[in-house]
Motif scaffolding. Sequence first.
Motif, PDB file in Angstrom:
ATOM      1  N   GLN A   1       0.357   4.107   1.114  1.00 17.98           N
ATOM      2  CA  GLN A   1       0.292   4.868   2.366  1.00 17.98           C
ATOM      3  C   GLN A   1       1.454   4.449   3.270  1.00 17.98           C
ATOM      4  OE1 GLN A   1      -2.093   7.158   3.017  1.00 17.98           O
ATOM      5  NE2 GLN A   1      -1.240   7.654   5.023  1.00 17.98           N
TER       6      GLN A   1
ATOM      7  N   ARG B   1      -1.586  -3.353   5.258  1.00 13.76           N
ATOM      8  CA  ARG B   1      -2.765  -4.109   4.814  1.00 13.76           C
ATOM      9  C   ARG B   1      -2.562  -4.657   3.401  1.00 13.76           C
ATOM     10  NH1 ARG B   1      -4.951   0.294   6.923  1.00 13.76           N
ATOM     11  NH2 ARG B   1      -5.927   0.072   8.940  1.00 13.76           N
TER      12      ARG B   1
ATOM     13  N   CYS C   1       0.868  -1.175   0.000  1.00 12.04           N
ATOM     14  CA  CYS C   1       0.000   0.000   0.000  1.00 12.04           C
ATOM     15  C   CYS C   1       0.908   1.230   0.000  1.00 12.04           C
ATOM     16  CB  CYS C   1      -0.895   0.001   1.233  1.00 12.04           C
ATOM     17  SG  CYS C   1      -1.911   1.477   1.369  1.00 12.04           S
TER      18      CYS C   1
ATOM     19  N   CYS D   1       1.538   1.476   6.143  1.00  5.79           N
ATOM     20  CA  CYS D   1       0.366   0.599   6.053  1.00  5.79           C
ATOM     21  C   CYS D   1       0.791  -0.793   5.611  1.00  5.79           C
ATOM     22  CB  CYS D   1      -0.669   1.158   5.086  1.00  5.79           C
ATOM     23  SG  CYS D   1      -2.077   0.052   4.866  1.00  5.79           S
TER      24      CYS D   1
END
Length: 226
Positions: free
Chosen positions: A25, A30, A23, A28
């Motif tokens: 971001q 996830r 990801c 992150c």
Amino acid sequence: MTSFDRMWNLRSALRRPSGRERCTQPGCARRVTIRCAYADRRQRVCATTWCIQHGAIFDDTAYCRRHAGTVAALSNGFYQLALPDLDNRAPSLVGWVSEELDAPIRAALEAAARSRDTTLVTDPVRLTYSPGIAPQRCWSRTWKLVDHLGVVRQVSIEVEEESQDLVALRIDNDLIGRSMPPWIERRQKVAAVSPDEDAASRNAFNLAFARSVQAFLGRDEIASGF
Ligand SMILES: [Zn+2]
Ligand SMILES: [Zn+2]
């Protein structure tokens, strides 16, 4: 870029994430499920990868948040050839601020209309040129009060491509002011704030804009009464 490169870019943008990407971001961890499908007028593709929380879906297509904002802002019939460049934040910022201020701007224009027989018309976000000695490429959204003779009053939210951190307010043809939204100011300072402080500063920004619209539409109302 050769046409082969363009085709390759478009194809890789449409490929589903393999699950090995990260990801975009920072911090992150996830699972990545979104690859931004935004392609600008030169067919340059964003293709950044995001988890479901940090990416966005608009009209069944996956995007990064900025480009979801861009396509949402332009969704009312803007033609594809004019799609803004990849790194252009202006249309998305205009779209975002316009959504936030739509209700107070409509209310202020309706109040300024009084009993006159007018209709409120809104234009979608679009590319314009700011008036002046050296016209600037500028993305704007406009609300207009029109009667049978033409435009009676108008309010625009504008962001120039040259200064994509500043949101300008224009009433009729007068530039009322320019202001940097608090979330952009904060990004530049890298200061951490709580969600409450964040919400409070966004509200204050919106309120200040809404008050300016009311004040300037009202002021001319008084002036024209003499
Ligand atoms: Zn994420
Ligand atoms: Zn993107």
